[in-house]
Design a protein around this motif. Structure first.
Motif, PDB file in Angstrom:
ATOM      1  N   VAL A 195      -1.872  -4.867  -2.296  1.00 10.94           N
ATOM      2  CA  VAL A 195      -2.394  -5.359  -1.019  1.00 10.94           C
ATOM      3  C   VAL A 195      -3.917  -5.298  -1.049  1.00 10.94           C
ATOM      4  O   VAL A 195      -4.508  -4.527  -1.806  1.00 10.94           O
ATOM      5  CB  VAL A 195      -1.857  -4.545   0.182  1.00 10.94           C
ATOM      6  N   ASN A 196      -4.547  -6.127  -0.214  1.00 14.42           N
ATOM      7  CA  ASN A 196      -6.005  -6.086  -0.120  1.00 14.42           C
ATOM      8  C   ASN A 196      -6.436  -5.229   1.064  1.00 14.42           C
ATOM      9  O   ASN A 196      -5.615  -4.574   1.711  1.00 14.42           O
ATOM     10  CB  ASN A 196      -6.589  -7.502  -0.059  1.00 14.42           C
ATOM     11  N   SER A 197      -7.718  -5.239   1.356  1.00  7.74           N
ATOM     12  CA  SER A 197      -8.258  -4.377   2.413  1.00  7.74           C
ATOM     13  C   SER A 197      -7.726  -4.730   3.795  1.00  7.74           C
ATOM     14  O   SER A 197      -7.802  -3.917   4.725  1.00  7.74           O
ATOM     15  CB  SER A 197      -9.789  -4.451   2.416  1.00  7.74           C
ATOM     16  N   MET A 255       5.008   2.512   0.742  1.00  8.52           N
ATOM     17  CA  MET A 255       4.287   3.781   0.620  1.00  8.52           C
ATOM     18  C   MET A 255       3.072   3.590  -0.285  1.00  8.52           C
ATOM     19  O   MET A 255       3.205   3.085  -1.401  1.00  8.52           O
ATOM     20  CB  MET A 255       5.207   4.861   0.049  1.00  8.52           C
ATOM     21  N   ASP A 256       1.918   3.968   0.196  1.00  5.29           N
ATOM     22  CA  ASP A 256       0.690   3.908  -0.606  1.00  5.29           C
ATOM     23  C   ASP A 256       0.864   4.789  -1.832  1.00  5.29           C
ATOM     24  O   ASP A 256       1.243   5.966  -1.730  1.00  5.29           O
ATOM     25  CB  ASP A 256      -0.494   4.383   0.240  1.00  5.29           C
ATOM     26  N   CYS A 257       0.565   4.232  -3.008  1.00  2.60           N
ATOM     27  CA  CYS A 257       0.766   4.973  -4.259  1.00  2.60           C
ATOM     28  C   CYS A 257      -0.381   5.921  -4.595  1.00  2.60           C
ATOM     29  O   CYS A 257      -0.307   6.647  -5.590  1.00  2.60           O
ATOM     30  CB  CYS A 257       0.972   3.980  -5.412  1.00  2.60           C
ATOM     31  N   TRP A 301      -7.215   1.916 -10.412  1.00  5.34           N
ATOM     32  CA  TRP A 301      -6.835   1.121 -11.587  1.00  5.34           C
ATOM     33  C   TRP A 301      -6.820  -0.372 -11.261  1.00  5.34           C
ATOM     34  O   TRP A 301      -7.407  -1.177 -11.997  1.00  5.34           O
ATOM     35  CB  TRP A 301      -5.457   1.567 -12.084  1.00  5.34           C
ATOM     36  N   ILE A 302      -6.205  -0.741 -10.158  1.00  5.28           N
ATOM     37  CA  ILE A 302      -6.105  -2.171  -9.835  1.00  5.28           C
ATOM     38  C   ILE A 302      -7.446  -2.711  -9.347  1.00  5.28           C
ATOM     39  O   ILE A 302      -7.792  -3.877  -9.587  1.00  5.28           O
ATOM     40  CB  ILE A 302      -4.977  -2.445  -8.811  1.00  5.28           C
ATOM     41  N   ARG A 311      -5.053  -1.863  -2.939  1.00  3.36           N
ATOM     42  CA  ARG A 311      -4.166  -0.707  -3.053  1.00  3.36           C
ATOM     43  C   ARG A 311      -2.833  -1.168  -3.636  1.00  3.36           C
ATOM     44  O   ARG A 311      -2.525  -2.368  -3.633  1.00  3.36           O
ATOM     45  CB  ARG A 311      -3.896  -0.067  -1.679  1.00  3.36           C
ATOM     46  N   ILE A 312      -2.060  -0.217  -4.133  1.00  2.95           N
ATOM     47  CA  ILE A 312      -0.706  -0.510  -4.604  1.00  2.95           C
ATOM     48  C   ILE A 312       0.269   0.246  -3.716  1.00  2.95           C
ATOM     49  O   ILE A 312       0.085   1.437  -3.439  1.00  2.95           O
ATOM     50  CB  ILE A 312      -0.524  -0.103  -6.076  1.00  2.95           C
TER      51      ILE A 312
END
Length: 322
Positions: free
Chosen positions: A74-76, A139-141, A148-149, A159-160
């Motif tokens: 996902v983006n900001s 769930m935010d990883c 990393w992403i 975010r992943i």
């Protein structure tokens, strides 16, 4: 007497026409060949992983304990990121290594994802948007995955997130006969519309033959099941019976700029293919469908899983037509 005869003739004609229409819409089955490939995409919008067998569950295909499209970027603004926005995602490679999912990137350390199916105590839940679906929960990883992403995509705010069983699922989509609408009876994780996507390789070959500038393969269309039968007969499928698994058609797959991403280069086609060709030969045939699909071409079929089971490469496929 004449009126009685006329009435009888009309009723007879109506009965005959009704019987003919029912006969014409009768269901019949046909063996259309075998499963050619099975593909799963644990991380949405990354290249798929070809496997020899998949479990077909109500919410998508599953390999070991990894669900299809159960991890997303996902983006900001908490919008799910796909190759439509970031074509370079096509150059990442995901693979199963032991009980981990590995994500490899050029000139970057491998991201190793461990399987988790419950919310961590301090977990942050992201509510993401994807097209019309504005309530996809993951769930935010954590920061390690985010860093990393962000490094790979060369930008902040990415975010992943991942699906775990404590979270709610999203409604899928269906074609009602007059419009595309949410289907509350079929749930999905982070899929675009439905749990299962099927592509016919013969239809892909026909499209490819119309495009001299580029080589178009099934990878542009990201199916879970690749089949091979007479081109475009998949348009008439209503059900697919494979072993004990039953798949039911929900809608034709609308196509967008995603198909123009070259899976080997990670860039969009300079000639906008195969989308331009699809717009010439695969537009919805009725005004109602054209309006529902917002003038997008259709190619491939989305299915729900009516009866769960295991499907293997080379399994026979029985298609039901109406």
């Amino acid at each position: 007497m004449a009126l009685k005869n006329a009435t009888y003739a009309i009723l007879t004609s109506v009965a005959f026409i009704s019987a003919y229409l029912l006969w014409k819409r009768r269901k019949y089955n046909k063996n259309i060949g075998q499963v050619k490939k099975l593909v799963i995409y644990p991380v949405k919008s990354l290249p798929g992983i070809e496997v020899s067998s998949l479990e077909f569950t109500k919410i998508g295909v599953k390999y070991s304990y990894w669900l299809d499209r159960s991890i997303a970027i996902v983006n900001s603004k908490n919008v799910i990121v796909t190759q439509r926005m970031k074509p370079a995602l096509a150059l990442l490679k995901q693979s199963f290594v032991g009980d981990e999912l590995w994500i490899e990137a050029p000139n970057q350390e491998t991201l190793k994802i461990k399987y988790i199916n419950h919310l961590n105590e301090d977990a942050r839940v992201i509510t993401a948007t994807h097209f019309e679906n504005k309530n996809m929960k993951g769930m935010d990883c954590g920061d390690e995955y985010a860093n990393w992403i962000q490094k790979y995509l060369q930008g902040d705010g990415f975010r992943i997130m991942r699906y775990v069983q404590d979270l709610s699922l999203s409604d899928s989509w269906k074609w009602t006969g007059t419009k595309l609408d949410f289907n509350k009876d079929e749930k999905i994780v982070f899929h675009d519309a439905n749990a299962i996507h099927v592509i016919n390789n013969c239809s892909v070959a026909d499209i490819n033959n119309k495009i001299p500038e580029e080589e178009i393969t099934y990878r542009r269309f990201r199916p879970n099941i690749l089949i091979e039968c007479e081109a475009y007969t998949e348009d008439r499928f209503q059900e697919l019976h494979i072993n004990d698994t039953l798949l039911r058609k929900q809608l034709k797959t609308g196509r967008c700029v995603f198909t123009t991403v070259d899976p080997d280069k990670g860039t969009m086609s300079s000639v906008k293919e195969p989308l331009l060709t699809l717009r010439k030969c695969r537009m919805p045939t009725s005004k109602v469908e054209a309006a529902a699909y917002n003038r997008s071409p259709v190619f491939g079929i989305n299915f729900s899983v009516e009866k769960q089971g295991i499907i293997n490469v080379n399994d026979n496929i029985i298609a039901s037509y109406f």
